[in-house]
Scaffold this motif. Sequence first.
Motif, PDB file in Angstrom:
ATOM      1  N   SER A 293       2.181  28.718  -2.258  1.00  0.00           N
ATOM      2  CA  SER A 293       1.103  28.525  -3.236  1.00  0.00           C
ATOM      3  C   SER A 293      -0.032  27.817  -2.528  1.00  0.00           C
ATOM      4  O   SER A 293       0.170  26.785  -1.899  1.00  0.00           O
ATOM      5  CB  SER A 293       1.613  27.698  -4.410  1.00  0.00           C
ATOM      6  N   ASP A 294      -1.233  28.380  -2.532  1.00  0.00           N
ATOM      7  CA  ASP A 294      -2.342  27.758  -1.829  1.00  0.00           C
ATOM      8  C   ASP A 294      -3.489  27.529  -2.800  1.00  0.00           C
ATOM      9  O   ASP A 294      -3.922  28.435  -3.494  1.00  0.00           O
ATOM     10  CB  ASP A 294      -2.768  28.610  -0.628  1.00  0.00           C
ATOM     11  N   ILE A 295      -3.977  26.305  -2.843  1.00  0.00           N
ATOM     12  CA  ILE A 295      -5.022  25.921  -3.788  1.00  0.00           C
ATOM     13  C   ILE A 295      -6.380  26.117  -3.099  1.00  0.00           C
ATOM     14  O   ILE A 295      -6.548  25.688  -1.967  1.00  0.00           O
ATOM     15  CB  ILE A 295      -4.784  24.454  -4.196  1.00  0.00           C
ATOM     16  N   PRO A 296      -7.343  26.817  -3.762  1.00  0.00           N
ATOM     17  CA  PRO A 296      -8.563  27.229  -3.059  1.00  0.00           C
ATOM     18  C   PRO A 296      -9.398  26.078  -2.470  1.00  0.00           C
ATOM     19  O   PRO A 296      -9.839  26.162  -1.342  1.00  0.00           O
ATOM     20  CB  PRO A 296      -9.384  27.960  -4.139  1.00  0.00           C
TER      21      PRO A 296
ATOM     22  N   TYR B 224      -3.494  22.091  -8.641  1.00  0.00           N
ATOM     23  CA  TYR B 224      -4.281  23.154  -9.302  1.00  0.00           C
ATOM     24  C   TYR B 224      -5.359  22.490 -10.138  1.00  0.00           C
ATOM     25  O   TYR B 224      -5.116  22.071 -11.271  1.00  0.00           O
ATOM     26  CB  TYR B 224      -3.377  24.001 -10.185  1.00  0.00           C
ATOM     27  N   ILE B 225      -6.551  22.419  -9.600  1.00  0.00           N
ATOM     28  CA  ILE B 225      -7.593  21.649 -10.280  1.00  0.00           C
ATOM     29  C   ILE B 225      -8.459  22.568 -11.134  1.00  0.00           C
ATOM     30  O   ILE B 225      -8.562  23.761 -10.860  1.00  0.00           O
ATOM     31  CB  ILE B 225      -8.440  20.880  -9.249  1.00  0.00           C
ATOM     32  N   ARG B 226      -9.062  22.007 -12.176  1.00  0.00           N
ATOM     33  CA  ARG B 226      -9.883  22.842 -13.047  1.00  0.00           C
ATOM     34  C   ARG B 226     -11.173  23.188 -12.316  1.00  0.00           C
ATOM     35  O   ARG B 226     -11.599  22.452 -11.409  1.00  0.00           O
ATOM     36  CB  ARG B 226     -10.148  22.120 -14.375  1.00  0.00           C
TER      37      ARG B 226
ATOM     38  N   PRO C 194      -6.943  14.409 -13.776  1.00  0.00           N
ATOM     39  CA  PRO C 194      -5.501  14.618 -13.976  1.00  0.00           C
ATOM     40  C   PRO C 194      -4.835  15.245 -12.752  1.00  0.00           C
ATOM     41  O   PRO C 194      -5.455  16.058 -12.065  1.00  0.00           O
ATOM     42  CB  PRO C 194      -5.445  15.598 -15.159  1.00  0.00           C
ATOM     43  N   LEU C 195      -3.581  14.868 -12.534  1.00  0.00           N
ATOM     44  CA  LEU C 195      -2.834  15.428 -11.399  1.00  0.00           C
ATOM     45  C   LEU C 195      -2.068  16.659 -11.862  1.00  0.00           C
ATOM     46  O   LEU C 195      -1.462  16.651 -12.932  1.00  0.00           O
ATOM     47  CB  LEU C 195      -1.854  14.385 -10.842  1.00  0.00           C
ATOM     48  N   ASN C 196      -2.119  17.710 -11.047  1.00  0.00           N
ATOM     49  CA  ASN C 196      -1.476  18.962 -11.409  1.00  0.00           C
ATOM     50  C   ASN C 196      -0.893  19.599 -10.143  1.00  0.00           C
ATOM     51  O   ASN C 196      -1.340  20.655  -9.696  1.00  0.00           O
ATOM     52  CB  ASN C 196      -2.551  19.867 -12.043  1.00  0.00           C
ATOM     53  N   PRO C 197       0.127  18.933  -9.548  1.00  0.00           N
ATOM     54  CA  PRO C 197       0.595  19.305  -8.207  1.00  0.00           C
ATOM     55  C   PRO C 197       0.986  20.773  -8.081  1.00  0.00           C
ATOM     56  O   PRO C 197       1.572  21.340  -8.995  1.00  0.00           O
ATOM     57  CB  PRO C 197       1.817  18.406  -7.987  1.00  0.00           C
TER      58      PRO C 197
ATOM     59  N   LEU D 176       0.857  -1.189   0.000  1.00  0.00           N
ATOM     60  CA  LEU D 176       0.000   0.000   0.000  1.00  0.00           C
ATOM     61  C   LEU D 176       0.890   1.235   0.000  1.00  0.00           C
ATOM     62  O   LEU D 176       1.655   1.455   0.952  1.00  0.00           O
ATOM     63  CB  LEU D 176      -0.934   0.025   1.217  1.00  0.00           C
ATOM     64  N   LEU D 177       0.829   2.001  -1.074  1.00  0.00           N
ATOM     65  CA  LEU D 177       1.595   3.248  -1.166  1.00  0.00           C
ATOM     66  C   LEU D 177       0.690   4.387  -0.721  1.00  0.00           C
ATOM     67  O   LEU D 177      -0.360   4.624  -1.331  1.00  0.00           O
ATOM     68  CB  LEU D 177       2.037   3.495  -2.611  1.00  0.00           C
ATOM     69  N   ILE D 178       1.114   5.078   0.323  1.00  0.00           N
ATOM     70  CA  ILE D 178       0.252   6.134   0.859  1.00  0.00           C
ATOM     71  C   ILE D 178       0.648   7.475   0.236  1.00  0.00           C
ATOM     72  O   ILE D 178       1.689   8.053   0.564  1.00  0.00           O
ATOM     73  CB  ILE D 178       0.336   6.195   2.401  1.00  0.00           C
ATOM     74  N   GLY D 179      -0.198   7.945  -0.669  1.00  0.00           N
ATOM     75  CA  GLY D 179       0.002   9.242  -1.311  1.00  0.00           C
ATOM     76  C   GLY D 179      -0.911  10.280  -0.686  1.00  0.00           C
ATOM     77  O   GLY D 179      -1.364  10.125   0.453  1.00  0.00           O
ATOM     78  N   SER D 180      -1.209  11.314  -1.447  1.00  0.00           N
ATOM     79  CA  SER D 180      -1.876  12.470  -0.841  1.00  0.00           C
ATOM     80  C   SER D 180      -2.892  13.119  -1.782  1.00  0.00           C
ATOM     81  O   SER D 180      -2.693  13.162  -3.004  1.00  0.00           O
ATOM     82  CB  SER D 180      -0.810  13.509  -0.488  1.00  0.00           C
ATOM     83  N   GLY D 181      -3.937  13.671  -1.178  1.00  0.00           N
ATOM     84  CA  GLY D 181      -4.903  14.465  -1.932  1.00  0.00           C
ATOM     85  C   GLY D 181      -4.276  15.703  -2.550  1.00  0.00           C
ATOM     86  O   GLY D 181      -4.796  16.261  -3.520  1.00  0.00           O
TER      87      GLY D 181
END
Length: 313
Positions: free
Chosen positions: A272-275, A121-123, A134-137, A111-116
């Motif tokens: 950088s803060d994503i809303p 930067y989501i559309r 799609p991932l857009n870190p 189990l690879l624990i990744g992150s939300g």
Amino acid sequence: MKALIIGAAGFVGGYLIRELKAAEWEVHATCLSNEKINEDCPVHTLDILQKDDISALLEEVSPDIVYHLAAQSSVSVSWKRPQLTAEINVIGTINVLEAVREAQKKDIRVLLIGSGEEYGYIREGACPLSESEPLNPGNIYAATKACQGMLGEIYSHAYKMDIVMVRAFNHSGPEQSDLFVISDFCHQIAEIEKGLREPVMSVGNLSAMRDFTDVRDVVRAYRLLGEKGKSGSVYNVGRGKAVSIQFILDTALSFAECDINVKQDPARMRASDIPIIEPDVSHILADTGWSAEISMEQTVRDTLDCWRNKLMS
Ligand code: A2R
């Protein structure tokens, strides 16, 4: 079921050890040489940057499942130490996957624990985020975790390895470091109540919306994904209901035993803060029956009580 938890001295590790043991799993855990784990299970010293040591440990323990928790897990540290973050989160993950690939035991699940944070930067209108988004870190930590997940998919396809990828959204609870927002607010409140600081809360960006789940729910999800997750799949783990940091602040302040003013601190604003980040959690629900059960209020209350107890001793 025999589990090896790599990187178990951190926030999640202790909770995961207790969750798996309560389900009668045999549990082995690892920590770095300068760390300690005070749980009732065999503990091994391991640095994931030493691949041969991972291989030796896999031969010694022969686990059915490896939970890979070891990471540089702080976004703010990742801005300050990008090379270190990439080394631990990317090279370290390759070392774990290579060691499992070469192990004598051929059916080890990972189990690879990744992150939300990987969605980044989501559309507009993308929330709730399904695993196919799609991932857009938007920060260095997120980029390394996205890379970890991609490596998991590659190893799963190329080598037919049994790997489950997890994207865990914000989780919180008692004992979390105050580098994370709920614990930070609760720590400040406990110190103010004790008269250790002025009655002024220092806060960062309050409008960002994040999805918070209690760590005790999160480790239950990890157990269920270990048991029932589909090999090669990616799963969001979260509540599925984002709230503003302002809401967290108000909840925490509602439990305070004195009046507290709030002050914005530029040092707490991220580069950088994503809303908004909010997951679609229907995949994990469909495959394991899991959904979050512990309320946010309960998490905040228990975290605050934990800090109050720490300051008493
Ligand atoms: O950074 P430290 O000294 O706190 O140690 C962390 C440890 N760690 C390592 N373990 C083995 N080899 C390394 N080279 C290495 N570098 C760091 O992994 C810490 O004890 C543990 C990770 O725990 P936390 O940072 O507290 O993460 P948490 O909250 O338990 O999350 C578990 C996983 C992480 O992969 C997060 O990125 C993901 O869930 O959300």
